[in-house]
Design a protein around this motif. Structure first.
Motif, PDB file in Angstrom:
ATOM      1  N   LEU A 334       0.604  -1.239   0.257  1.00 54.04           N
ATOM      2  CA  LEU A 334      -0.044  -0.417   0.326  1.00 54.04           C
ATOM      3  C   LEU A 334       0.959   1.272  -0.021  1.00 54.04           C
ATOM      4  O   LEU A 334       0.237   2.214  -0.779  1.00 54.04           O
ATOM      5  N   PRO A 335       1.549   1.843   0.401  1.00 53.68           N
ATOM      6  CA  PRO A 335       2.589   2.403   0.720  1.00 53.68           C
ATOM      7  C   PRO A 335       3.385   2.866  -0.077  1.00 53.68           C
ATOM      8  O   PRO A 335       3.066   4.046  -0.678  1.00 53.68           O
ATOM      9  N   LYS A 336       3.814   1.983  -1.071  1.00 50.64           N
ATOM     10  CA  LYS A 336       4.412   2.268  -2.263  1.00 50.64           C
ATOM     11  C   LYS A 336       3.166   2.990  -3.443  1.00 50.64           C
ATOM     12  O   LYS A 336       2.881   3.581  -4.524  1.00 50.64           O
ATOM     13  N   GLN A 337       2.186   2.074  -3.411  1.00 54.39           N
ATOM     14  CA  GLN A 337       0.892   2.318  -4.520  1.00 54.39           C
ATOM     15  C   GLN A 337       0.128   3.568  -3.965  1.00 54.39           C
ATOM     16  O   GLN A 337      -0.057   4.261  -4.895  1.00 54.39           O
ATOM     17  N   ILE A 338      -0.116   3.642  -2.831  1.00 52.28           N
ATOM     18  CA  ILE A 338      -0.809   4.738  -2.850  1.00 52.28           C
ATOM     19  C   ILE A 338      -0.220   6.282  -2.859  1.00 52.28           C
ATOM     20  O   ILE A 338      -0.748   7.007  -3.149  1.00 52.28           O
ATOM     21  N   SER A 339       1.252   5.729  -2.634  1.00 54.85           N
ATOM     22  CA  SER A 339       1.469   7.252  -3.270  1.00 54.85           C
ATOM     23  C   SER A 339       1.706   7.837  -4.008  1.00 54.85           C
ATOM     24  O   SER A 339       1.371   8.761  -4.692  1.00 54.85           O
ATOM     25  N   GLY A 340       1.669   6.849  -5.466  1.00 58.70           N
ATOM     26  CA  GLY A 340       1.978   7.250  -6.804  1.00 58.70           C
ATOM     27  C   GLY A 340       0.261   7.566  -6.824  1.00 58.70           C
ATOM     28  O   GLY A 340      -0.192   8.312  -7.967  1.00 58.70           O
ATOM     29  N   GLN A 341      -1.201   6.821  -6.535  1.00 51.26           N
ATOM     30  CA  GLN A 341      -2.117   7.265  -6.486  1.00 51.26           C
ATOM     31  C   GLN A 341      -2.004   8.250  -5.914  1.00 51.26           C
ATOM     32  O   GLN A 341      -2.973   9.868  -6.821  1.00 51.26           O
ATOM     33  N   CYS A 342      -1.432   9.326  -5.131  1.00 51.71           N
ATOM     34  CA  CYS A 342      -1.672  10.391  -4.501  1.00 51.71           C
ATOM     35  C   CYS A 342      -1.122  11.903  -5.694  1.00 51.71           C
ATOM     36  O   CYS A 342      -1.427  12.605  -5.944  1.00 51.71           O
ATOM     37  N   ARG A 343       0.093  10.874  -6.230  1.00 54.17           N
ATOM     38  CA  ARG A 343       0.830  12.454  -7.034  1.00 54.17           C
ATOM     39  C   ARG A 343      -0.282  12.265  -7.976  1.00 54.17           C
ATOM     40  O   ARG A 343      -0.871  13.440  -8.946  1.00 54.17           O
ATOM     41  N   ASP A 344      -0.788  11.402  -8.822  1.00 51.44           N
ATOM     42  CA  ASP A 344      -1.695  11.844 -10.076  1.00 51.44           C
ATOM     43  C   ASP A 344      -3.041  12.744  -9.810  1.00 51.44           C
ATOM     44  O   ASP A 344      -3.017  13.248 -10.323  1.00 51.44           O
ATOM     45  N   THR A 345      -3.457  12.329  -8.277  1.00 46.68           N
ATOM     46  CA  THR A 345      -4.519  13.128  -8.031  1.00 46.68           C
ATOM     47  C   THR A 345      -4.969  14.199  -6.869  1.00 46.68           C
ATOM     48  O   THR A 345      -5.464  15.514  -6.837  1.00 46.68           O
ATOM     49  N   ASP A 346      -3.931  14.272  -6.148  1.00 44.28           N
ATOM     50  CA  ASP A 346      -3.675  15.523  -5.018  1.00 44.28           C
ATOM     51  C   ASP A 346      -4.306  17.030  -5.624  1.00 44.28           C
ATOM     52  O   ASP A 346      -4.896  17.564  -5.691  1.00 44.28           O
ATOM     53  N   GLN A 347      -2.806  17.035  -6.217  1.00 39.70           N
ATOM     54  CA  GLN A 347      -2.870  18.641  -6.939  1.00 39.70           C
ATOM     55  C   GLN A 347      -3.263  18.938  -8.289  1.00 39.70           C
ATOM     56  O   GLN A 347      -4.684  20.464  -8.177  1.00 39.70           O
ATOM     57  N   PRO A 348      -4.455  17.784  -9.014  1.00 41.73           N
ATOM     58  CA  PRO A 348      -5.629  18.243 -10.002  1.00 41.73           C
ATOM     59  C   PRO A 348      -6.855  18.226  -9.321  1.00 41.73           C
ATOM     60  O   PRO A 348      -7.585  19.269  -9.448  1.00 41.73           O
ATOM     61  N   THR A 349      -6.833  17.917  -8.309  1.00 38.99           N
ATOM     62  CA  THR A 349      -8.750  17.581  -7.817  1.00 38.99           C
ATOM     63  C   THR A 349      -8.502  19.082  -7.214  1.00 38.99           C
ATOM     64  O   THR A 349      -9.113  19.685  -7.268  1.00 38.99           O
ATOM     65  N   ALA A 350      -7.376  19.273  -5.818  1.00 41.32           N
ATOM     66  CA  ALA A 350      -7.449  20.760  -5.781  1.00 41.32           C
ATOM     67  C   ALA A 350      -7.642  21.662  -6.179  1.00 41.32           C
ATOM     68  O   ALA A 350      -8.340  23.006  -6.496  1.00 41.32           O
ATOM     69  N   ALA A 351      -6.484  21.556  -7.689  1.00 43.58           N
ATOM     70  CA  ALA A 351      -6.874  22.831  -9.457  1.00 43.58           C
ATOM     71  C   ALA A 351      -8.376  23.331  -9.925  1.00 43.58           C
ATOM     72  O   ALA A 351      -8.671  24.055  -9.811  1.00 43.58           O
ATOM     73  N   LEU A 352      -8.924  22.076  -9.215  1.00 41.05           N
ATOM     74  CA  LEU A 352     -10.011  22.075  -9.837  1.00 41.05           C
ATOM     75  C   LEU A 352     -11.448  21.976  -9.163  1.00 41.05           C
ATOM     76  O   LEU A 352     -11.905  23.533  -9.515  1.00 41.05           O
ATOM     77  N   LEU A 353     -11.080  22.694  -7.944  1.00 40.21           N
ATOM     78  CA  LEU A 353     -11.910  22.879  -6.985  1.00 40.21           C
ATOM     79  C   LEU A 353     -12.130  24.323  -7.238  1.00 40.21           C
ATOM     80  O   LEU A 353     -12.541  25.168  -7.008  1.00 40.21           O
ATOM     81  N   ARG A 354     -10.096  24.798  -7.152  1.00 40.62           N
ATOM     82  CA  ARG A 354     -10.123  25.951  -6.573  1.00 40.62           C
ATOM     83  C   ARG A 354     -10.285  27.117  -8.495  1.00 40.62           C
ATOM     84  O   ARG A 354     -11.342  28.309  -8.188  1.00 40.62           O
TER      85      ARG A 354
END
Length: 475
Positions: A334-354
């Protein structure tokens, strides 16, 4: 006019979609509207952007910290917590259920004090716009029935998806684009993850014009968008006119409503030859906007690019925009995989809301973020301080909503010290779906279709209702 009085929704200040209005008088025998009620509140949202995280993100590592588990590392999950609840076949044969605390740090953010993992530093900056539901639960314990249930309200394939229900009820806001658009991205955390099937955005027993239109990551954004070699736009127009004449003649003979659907979809496809290339060409976006979504925004098919397209679709009044991001099924590393998923989604999701907020779109756009269930507090596979896996967990997980009449900056519901059971304000999947429909001004109990002698609806008949506590300005 009697049929009109039986219709199932009321919009205030928004005209009835032409597709929905026209279809009232041309329903197939197995799909006639039978709703009789009106919503108990005015619509707050005009459209939905649904960010579905396929594979089930771990609430323990993202939004629901349980620091007391640090003291219980590698201890067995107490029987008093599990309470005999069923497990998947992937862990039911384990001789032990060792507890695996999250390795990630959590901090409170914003005036709301929402607690978010270090894995999502960008989302942490917009928590005051978000309503976190930490007490979601479902009956489904495996991916396919759970995703199908989330999207259609039924664990078996064949029912209309939420996007189909919404466009059936409200029609289209843009005659040149589909009313329901779907985009799929593959995560870097676990690229070969659970498959997704087109039926997840299908129309079920509703007329097929209500199904989602999938945008592709290679070639034409939509299948057959370009004319064949040697066919110019004028020739295509003449072909469609002749074809429509033949189809209308056939409809007069047999009365199949799908023929009218075919005519309307051919016309939409013709208009999309102009509207879709303009939509998907992001060269007119300012550099500051592109930078906000992150470096992947320039690559078609990425989550970042799809988030930007979601905003552009919302600007053009597309009714239901669904993004699926694959790769969250993390059983062993999980630690290896979830970090990749969060790199994919964290910034774009926040940018979309803003981005939506800056353009004045967040007030009438509902953004939904969720997976199909959560992950266990106990480890699947080998447990170390740095590495662990988590199995499926339907008993509790976290989803969040923003905009569209949802109260911002709140957390609703709570779980026990193991994030295993809900201890406050449980929210069922059907209740989440009822609430989404409510923000659009739709009474979920009355949005129904007659099929095989039953009045079917998205939210089932088990007595679930709207979660009014998370709605803003509820009347």
């Amino acid at each position: 006019m009697a049929m009109t009085r039986r219709y199932f929704f009321q919009r205030t200040g928004v005209s009835l979609g032409a597709a929905a209005l026209g279809s009232m008088f041309s329903r197939p025998a197995n799909a006639s509207p039978v709703g009789t009620g009106l919503p108990d509140a005015n619509p707050r949202a005009k459209r939905v952007i649904y960010l579905f995280q396929s594979g089930a993100p771990s609430q323990l590592d993202l939004f629901d910290p349980k620091p007391q588990l640090d003291k219980l590392f590698d201890k067995d999950l107490p029987d008093s917590v599990r309470q005999g609840q069923r497990l998947t076949t992937m862990t039911s044969g384990q001789t032990r259920f060792p507890l695996a605390p999250s390795k990630y740090e959590f901090q409170q953010h914003g005036q709301s004090g929402a607690t978010v993992s270090e894995l999502m530093p960008h989302l942490s900056g917009v928590t005051d716009d978000i309503c976190f539901i930490k007490s979601m639960h479902t009956e489904q314990i495996n991916h396919d029935p759970a995703i199908t249930f989330f999207q259609t309200g039924f664990q078996l394939a064949g029912r209309p998806s939420m996007g189909a229900w919404v466009t059936y009820g409200l029609g289209s806001g843009n005659r040149d684009l589909p009313s329901f658009v779907v985009m799929v991205s593959r995560g870097t955390g676990r690229p070969s993850c659970q498959p997704l099937y087109d039926r997840l955005w299908g129309a079920g027993m509703l007329p097929s014009r209500y199904q989602g239109v999938k945008f592709l990551s290679t070639g034409d954004p939509v299948l057959y968008l370009s004319n064949p070699s040697g066919i110019d736009r004028g020739t295509r127009r003449r072909q469609l006119d002749e074809l429509a004449s033949l189809n209308r003649h056939r409809h007069a003979q047999i009365g199949d409503p799908e023929i009218n659907t075919r005519i309307s979809q051919y016309e939409l496809a013709y208009r999309m030859q102009m509207s879709v290339p303009e939509l998907t060409d992001i060269s007119d976006e300012p550099k500051s906007v592109l930078d906000a979504y992150g470096p992947d925004v320039h690559t078609r098919g990425t989550y970042a690019n799809n988030c930007l397209l979601a905003r552009r679709l919302a600007e053009r009044d597309v009714r239901f925009i669904q993004l699926y991001h694959m790769g969250w099924d993390q059983h062993f590393t999980l630690p290896k995989q979830i970090s990749g998923q969060c790199r994919d989604t964290d910034q774009p999701t926040a940018a979309l809301l803003r981005d939506l907020k800056q353009r004045g779109l967040l007030d009438d756009t509902l953004v939904v973020w969720s997976g199909e269930f959560g992950r266990t507090a106990y480890c699947q596979g080998k447990l170390t301080r740095e590495n662990y896996g988590r199995d499926h967990h339907p008993r509790c997980f976290t989803s969040w909503l923003a905009g569209g009449g949802i109260k911002p900056g709140i957390s609703y519901g709570a779980t026990d010290d193991f994030s295993y059971n809900i201890v406050e304000n449980p929210v069922h999947v059907n209740e989440l779906n009822a609430t989404i429909l409510n923000t659009l001004g739709i009474d979920h109990k009355s949005l129904t279709v007659r099929f095989q002698g039953l009045d079917l609806r998205l939210t089932g008949v088990e007595g679930h209702d709207v979660v009014k506590e998370i709605l803003r300005h509820q009347t």
